[in-house]
Write an enzyme that holds these catalytic residues in place. Sequence first.
Site, PDB file in Angstrom:
ATOM      1  N   SER A 332       1.002  -1.215  -0.180  1.00 28.86           N
ATOM      2  CA  SER A 332       0.118   0.039  -0.003  1.00 28.86           C
ATOM      3  C   SER A 332       0.935   1.235   0.079  1.00 28.86           C
ATOM      4  CB  SER A 332      -0.763   0.055   1.200  1.00 28.86           C
ATOM      5  OG  SER A 332      -1.939   1.160   1.239  1.00 28.86           O
ATOM      6  N   GLU A 343      10.393   5.371 -10.148  1.00 29.11           N
ATOM      7  CA  GLU A 343      10.025   5.900 -11.537  1.00 29.11           C
ATOM      8  C   GLU A 343      10.414   7.391 -11.446  1.00 29.11           C
ATOM      9  OE1 GLU A 343       6.468   2.495 -12.422  1.00 29.11           O
ATOM     10  OE2 GLU A 343       6.180   4.743 -12.244  1.00 29.11           O
ATOM     11  N   LYS A 357      -0.703  -4.112  -3.353  1.00 29.29           N
ATOM     12  CA  LYS A 357      -2.153  -3.307  -2.993  1.00 29.29           C
ATOM     13  C   LYS A 357      -2.300  -2.110  -3.728  1.00 29.29           C
ATOM     14  CE  LYS A 357      -4.652  -2.189   0.881  1.00 29.29           C
ATOM     15  NZ  LYS A 357      -4.930  -0.874   0.742  1.00 29.29           N
TER      16      LYS A 357
END
Length: 503
Positions: A332, A343, A357
Amino acid sequence: MDEKEKNDVRNEEEQNHQPQQPPASRFIKIKPFSFVMLIFGLVLATAAVTFFALTTGEDKMVEVVNPQNPNSVDRKEFKKLYEAYDQLKKTYYDEIDETAIIDGAINGMIEALGDPFSDYLNEEETRQLNESISSSFEGIGAEIREMNGYISIVSPIKNSPAEKSGLLPNDVITAVDGQSIQGMSSSEAVLLIRGEKGSTVTLTIKRGDHSEPFDVEIKRDVIPIETVYAKMLDNGLAHIHITSFSEHTYEELLTALDEMEQQGMKGLIVDVRQNPGGRLDTAIDISDLFVEEGKNLFQYEGKGLTPEVYVASGGRKVNVPVTMIIDDGSASASEILAGALKESANVPLIGIKTYGKGTVQTPKDLDDGSNLKLTTAKWLTPNGNWIHEKGIEPDIEVPYPSYAMLPYIDPSMEMKTGMVSPSIKAAEEMLSAIGYDPGDIDGLYDEHTEAAVKSLQKKLSLPENGILLGETTYSLMNELRNKIETDDPQLKKAEEVLLKEIK
């Protein structure tokens, strides 16, 4: 004839010369418009009487439907539910608990979603949830979830009884104190697992697809609310472990960064292993520390909406090289941070694939004090990837050593020469991992196993009887835990990568 008499005669003559009325006109005269309104009123009155007769009393025939009012209890999509409820009250042989029936109906709707992260909590469960979020609480300290009728551990909390007892991510809890919890919701399971400090609970654990279930007795304690642990390693490398994303985690992290900078931090290892997540706003604030202003942090996609992109601000930034350690207990909010660093900040991720998740839950308090926790959105990585049920792959994969996955051994179980069992095999593997020779690792407690146990007892100043029981078993597992922490291959790899970037 005076004037008065003339007027009286004139009036009498006028009355005598009025044209004769037909018989019907002797009744009340009604103009056309008034007549129409009278008919309309009679229709309304008839409808009202019919409405009252059909919708009140024990023998009512129909329910009123008000599709324009979403709060109306009389919506036709619930007609079947009303019929079932009325049948329960009318024909069930015993008295029914109306509150339990309603709670069960709501739970059924939530379970029908097939979403393990949406949940319904009654008043008591909601109170316990609020306690666990707002302050410390008493229990074992493990994040759990329900999936396909089974309760599994997402991650134990650092320094909690669950972690110290050797529970691991993906362990399946099959029973609590001998009571099967298969088919229970996570909220129902929590009520059984959580309890007062000092009390004990026995969890039956299944680890892996082919292993036999084993019992773990855990003494409940106050679960710490501290979520950031910082330590300066060699060569100016700081290691900061974030255990959850709670209300004050961001402030804790800023304090830790200040301390590490004062100690000469040249590089930073961010560790979110076994971090089950938490608050979305906290994950955003922390991600912002590592991502250049204007670059994407993550994307939020509400129901039926175009994803909303969150970008980094121009606030405080971490200005030293960074690596990050992840594992299958990182979930999460931990994955939001991992995605942002991977990224948008080119931070190398080290360890094993994360939990996966990619959804956001929003709690909604109901009028009676109960709570609906529903999945209301999905989140995407900065590049628009949805990692739900996929996880985030590390840039450098470093698995846990096999001995880190060994099962817990019950200290009340006596193991001695001549005995054979799966627990003895686990003990032999532990002894071998910490540097003792138990002979063949085959589950047979032979003279080699006894000699290895005596050597361990001698080192720890315990009675040298060669029997695994009580304090000796606890000590064996503690020695293994120390080795796992000291010889941490994922942390060592993160140090290696970071040192190359600094040089």
